[in-house]
Design an enzyme around this catalytic site. Structure first.
Site, PDB file in Angstrom:
ATOM      1  N   HIS A  39      -0.724  17.826 -25.588  1.00  0.00           N
ATOM      2  CA  HIS A  39      -0.910  16.398 -25.330  1.00  0.00           C
ATOM      3  C   HIS A  39      -2.259  15.843 -25.826  1.00  0.00           C
ATOM      4  O   HIS A  39      -2.359  14.647 -26.052  1.00  0.00           O
ATOM      5  CB  HIS A  39      -0.784  16.091 -23.828  1.00  0.00           C
ATOM      6  CG  HIS A  39       0.632  16.097 -23.347  1.00  0.00           C
ATOM      7  ND1 HIS A  39       1.449  17.205 -23.456  1.00  0.00           N
ATOM      8  CD2 HIS A  39       1.391  15.132 -22.762  1.00  0.00           C
ATOM      9  CE1 HIS A  39       2.641  16.925 -22.940  1.00  0.00           C
ATOM     10  NE2 HIS A  39       2.640  15.674 -22.519  1.00  0.00           N
ATOM     11  N   ARG A  41      -2.348  22.422 -13.051  1.00  0.00           N
ATOM     12  CA  ARG A  41      -1.445  21.378 -13.584  1.00  0.00           C
ATOM     13  C   ARG A  41      -1.880  20.890 -14.966  1.00  0.00           C
ATOM     14  O   ARG A  41      -1.065  20.380 -15.731  1.00  0.00           O
ATOM     15  CB  ARG A  41      -1.338  20.218 -12.582  1.00  0.00           C
ATOM     16  CG  ARG A  41      -0.295  19.202 -13.015  1.00  0.00           C
ATOM     17  CD  ARG A  41       0.072  18.226 -11.936  1.00  0.00           C
ATOM     18  NE  ARG A  41       1.057  17.293 -12.444  1.00  0.00           N
ATOM     19  CZ  ARG A  41       1.697  16.391 -11.718  1.00  0.00           C
ATOM     20  NH1 ARG A  41       1.446  16.307 -10.423  1.00  0.00           N
ATOM     21  NH2 ARG A  41       2.574  15.575 -12.271  1.00  0.00           N
ATOM     22  N   ARG A  53       0.827  -1.231   0.000  1.00  0.00           N
ATOM     23  CA  ARG A  53       0.000   0.000   0.000  1.00  0.00           C
ATOM     24  C   ARG A  53       0.855   1.273   0.000  1.00  0.00           C
ATOM     25  O   ARG A  53       0.412   2.334   0.442  1.00  0.00           O
ATOM     26  CB  ARG A  53      -0.970   0.026   1.189  1.00  0.00           C
ATOM     27  CG  ARG A  53      -1.919  -1.141   1.200  1.00  0.00           C
ATOM     28  CD  ARG A  53      -3.150  -0.845   2.015  1.00  0.00           C
ATOM     29  NE  ARG A  53      -4.042  -1.987   1.980  1.00  0.00           N
ATOM     30  CZ  ARG A  53      -4.077  -2.920   2.916  1.00  0.00           C
ATOM     31  NH1 ARG A  53      -3.292  -2.844   3.959  1.00  0.00           N
ATOM     32  NH2 ARG A  53      -4.916  -3.919   2.806  1.00  0.00           N
ATOM     33  N   GLU A  64      -3.678  17.674 -10.127  1.00  0.00           N
ATOM     34  CA  GLU A  64      -4.208  18.120 -11.427  1.00  0.00           C
ATOM     35  C   GLU A  64      -5.701  18.446 -11.385  1.00  0.00           C
ATOM     36  O   GLU A  64      -6.500  17.942 -12.178  1.00  0.00           O
ATOM     37  CB  GLU A  64      -3.928  17.056 -12.507  1.00  0.00           C
ATOM     38  CG  GLU A  64      -3.999  17.650 -13.909  1.00  0.00           C
ATOM     39  CD  GLU A  64      -3.559  16.698 -14.998  1.00  0.00           C
ATOM     40  OE1 GLU A  64      -2.372  16.387 -15.048  1.00  0.00           O
ATOM     41  OE2 GLU A  64      -4.423  16.270 -15.785  1.00  0.00           O
ATOM     42  N   LYS A 116       8.084  23.330 -13.371  1.00  0.00           N
ATOM     43  CA  LYS A 116       7.116  22.252 -13.125  1.00  0.00           C
ATOM     44  C   LYS A 116       6.873  22.076 -11.628  1.00  0.00           C
ATOM     45  O   LYS A 116       5.747  21.864 -11.191  1.00  0.00           O
ATOM     46  CB  LYS A 116       7.599  20.936 -13.762  1.00  0.00           C
ATOM     47  CG  LYS A 116       6.599  19.816 -13.505  1.00  0.00           C
ATOM     48  CD  LYS A 116       6.815  18.566 -14.305  1.00  0.00           C
ATOM     49  CE  LYS A 116       5.721  17.554 -13.921  1.00  0.00           C
ATOM     50  NZ  LYS A 116       5.779  16.323 -14.671  1.00  0.00           N
ATOM     51  N   ASN A 171      -0.312  19.729 -19.838  1.00  0.00           N
ATOM     52  CA  ASN A 171      -0.729  18.860 -20.947  1.00  0.00           C
ATOM     53  C   ASN A 171      -0.801  19.615 -22.272  1.00  0.00           C
ATOM     54  O   ASN A 171      -1.365  19.102 -23.249  1.00  0.00           O
ATOM     55  CB  ASN A 171      -2.099  18.223 -20.638  1.00  0.00           C
ATOM     56  CG  ASN A 171      -2.015  17.292 -19.439  1.00  0.00           C
ATOM     57  OD1 ASN A 171      -1.013  16.610 -19.260  1.00  0.00           O
ATOM     58  ND2 ASN A 171      -3.044  17.274 -18.613  1.00  0.00           N
ATOM     59  N   LYS A 213       3.411  11.686 -10.993  1.00  0.00           N
ATOM     60  CA  LYS A 213       2.443  10.940 -11.802  1.00  0.00           C
ATOM     61  C   LYS A 213       3.064   9.590 -12.126  1.00  0.00           C
ATOM     62  O   LYS A 213       4.157   9.533 -12.704  1.00  0.00           O
ATOM     63  CB  LYS A 213       2.150  11.663 -13.109  1.00  0.00           C
ATOM     64  CG  LYS A 213       1.049  12.679 -13.020  1.00  0.00           C
ATOM     65  CD  LYS A 213       0.679  13.152 -14.419  1.00  0.00           C
ATOM     66  CE  LYS A 213      -0.367  14.237 -14.372  1.00  0.00           C
ATOM     67  NZ  LYS A 213      -0.649  14.796 -15.705  1.00  0.00           N
ATOM     68  N   GLU A 263       9.177  18.136 -24.728  1.00  0.00           N
ATOM     69  CA  GLU A 263       8.580  18.477 -23.417  1.00  0.00           C
ATOM     70  C   GLU A 263       9.256  19.730 -22.845  1.00  0.00           C
ATOM     71  O   GLU A 263       8.620  20.529 -22.167  1.00  0.00           O
ATOM     72  CB  GLU A 263       8.724  17.312 -22.426  1.00  0.00           C
ATOM     73  CG  GLU A 263       7.843  16.096 -22.720  1.00  0.00           C
ATOM     74  CD  GLU A 263       6.370  16.278 -22.345  1.00  0.00           C
ATOM     75  OE1 GLU A 263       5.963  17.385 -21.922  1.00  0.00           O
ATOM     76  OE2 GLU A 263       5.609  15.297 -22.494  1.00  0.00           O
ATOM     77  N   HIS A 265       6.374   9.643 -27.750  1.00  0.00           N
ATOM     78  CA  HIS A 265       5.614  10.654 -27.008  1.00  0.00           C
ATOM     79  C   HIS A 265       6.035  12.091 -27.360  1.00  0.00           C
ATOM     80  O   HIS A 265       5.193  12.927 -27.701  1.00  0.00           O
ATOM     81  CB  HIS A 265       5.785  10.393 -25.503  1.00  0.00           C
ATOM     82  CG  HIS A 265       5.009  11.337 -24.649  1.00  0.00           C
ATOM     83  ND1 HIS A 265       3.630  11.318 -24.592  1.00  0.00           N
ATOM     84  CD2 HIS A 265       5.410  12.357 -23.836  1.00  0.00           C
ATOM     85  CE1 HIS A 265       3.217  12.269 -23.770  1.00  0.00           C
ATOM     86  NE2 HIS A 265       4.278  12.913 -23.295  1.00  0.00           N
ATOM     87  N   HIS A 296      -1.401  12.713 -27.743  1.00  0.00           N
ATOM     88  CA  HIS A 296      -1.780  11.339 -27.364  1.00  0.00           C
ATOM     89  C   HIS A 296      -2.537  10.643 -28.494  1.00  0.00           C
ATOM     90  O   HIS A 296      -2.381   9.438 -28.711  1.00  0.00           O
ATOM     91  CB  HIS A 296      -2.639  11.353 -26.091  1.00  0.00           C
ATOM     92  CG  HIS A 296      -1.822  11.457 -24.830  1.00  0.00           C
ATOM     93  ND1 HIS A 296      -2.376  11.706 -23.604  1.00  0.00           N
ATOM     94  CD2 HIS A 296      -0.488  11.351 -24.619  1.00  0.00           C
ATOM     95  CE1 HIS A 296      -1.413  11.738 -22.680  1.00  0.00           C
ATOM     96  NE2 HIS A 296      -0.263  11.535 -23.280  1.00  0.00           N
TER      97      HIS A 296
END
Ligand code: GLY
Length: 355
Positions: free
Chosen positions: A244, A237, A123, A233, A223, A241, A145, A187, A260, A248
């Site tokens: 993106h 945040r 956990r 997010e 960042k 993206n 992330k 990026e 990517h 994507h």
């Protein structure tokens, strides 16, 4: 040049160390911050060959005995539930406990998947990111992330869990194939558009590969600030993206043969042209973004049509009911979020493709 240390003030906070030769110092840095814990290294077949021995030697020199490593086949196709399961079994077989720590040595695939394994195992245990690609250094190793891909799409299962420490050895970037370097540059340029004139100008004014420690440091500082204000997010945040939504879709339509960063570069150029066509930003800004992307050997369009791109984008996790949030540049350092109805996406992408 002395290393840079950026502190990310999440709760708890952590440091990002950026500098030349840091794999050779990783044992000392980890011992100073984490103390006497059991460590396991997760890495891929390419990175293992280049850096595993060096990292293991540094850990041993710092007094970490019997550090086990798990090596998986390099590539996005490994970022799946089977590899995750194998990593979890490996951690259990080696009896890592809740006070122990895993190290992600590699690029975005390794970092995302190791972070997710750390989030799930017992956990939640600690993990350290040691990015070896530019993309991981400027983006995926910072911010917590973590994810694996599902058959339905990229990063569809994951968790937010911040690393305990990030150690970025800029020497790793010297051995990157040009394509992989450009992937990270996409990026980084995206971050420049989001952050400031000064950061975007750093890409325009220097040659690819120059001033890399400074560029990574500035990207991480930007960042880190966003993540501190919006870790999960919920708002700001989402700006990260930029490029993106279409990016994507391009990756997915290509069956992930377009990587990517290359897909994000095309997505950034497409959304910038669409914004210019609709009067949301100046055409000069769209042209400037195209120019800097091309300077770093990145694409500014793609072979897919607006219908296919819109359909693929609408299957992305960023869709919420019949709304999708798009991100567009208004000015450098001033990007905007805009919720649009899903039916509007096709026209927007068509405008961006036509330019
Ligand atoms: N890569 C975008 C983010 O970390 O939010």
């Amino acid at each position: 040049m002395p290393k840079s240390v950026v502190r990310i003030n999440t709760v708890p906070s952590y440091e990002v160390h950026i500098g030349s030769g840091l794999i050779g110092d990783c044992g000392t840095i980890i011992r100073e911050r984490l103390g006497d814990v059991k460590l396991a290294v997760i890495t891929d077949s390419n990175v293992a060959e280049l850096y595993l021995e060096k990292a293991a030697a540094s850990l041993e020199k710092a007094g970490y005995r019997d550090v086990k490593s798990f090596v998986f086949e390099a590539g996005e196709l490994s970022k799946n539930i089977n590899t995750l399961s194998n990593i979890l079994e490996f951690l259990a077989e080696n009896q890592l406990t809740r006070k122990d720590c895993v190290i992600a040595l590699g690029g975005g695939v390794t970092g995302d998947m190791t972070g997710f394994a750390a989030a799930c195992y017992l956990r939640g245990i600690s993990y350290v990111q040691m990015p070896t690609t530019l993309l991981a250094a400027v983006d995926s190793s910072v911010g917590g992330k973590t994810a694996i891909d599902l058959a339905a799409g990229k990063n569809l299962a994951g968790a937010f869990i911040q690393p305990k420490l990030v150690i970025c050895d800029t020497n790793c970037l010297d051995t990157l194939p040009d394509e992989v370097f450009s992937d990270g540059a996409a990026e980084a340029i995206k971050t420049g558009v989001l952050a400031s004139e000064a950061l975007l100008a750093a890409f325009e004014e220097s040659e690819p590969g120059q001033n890399i420690q400074d560029i990574i440091t500035r990207c991480v500082e930007y960042k880190g600030g966003v993540v501190e204000r919006d870790e999960k997010e919920q708002g700001e945040r989402k700006l990260l993206n930029l490029g993106h939504t279409v990016g994507h879709a391009i990756e997915k339509l290509s069956g992930y043969t377009i990587t990517h960063g290359h897909a994000v570069a095309a997505g950034l150029a497409i959304i910038s042209r669409a914004a210019a066509k609709r009067g949301l930003c100046d055409i000069a800004l769209a042209k400037r973004i195209e120019a800097v992307l091309m300077k770093y050997s990145l694409p500014i369009s793609c072979i897919y049509d607006a219908k296919a791109l819109a359909e693929a984008a609408l299957r992305d996790k960023k869709r919420a009911g019949d709304q999708i949030t798009i991100i567009y540049p208004e000015k450098v350092g001033e990007c905007r979020l805009k919720n649009i109805h899903v039916d509007e996406l096709y026209g927007l992408i068509r405008d961006g493709l036509e330019g």
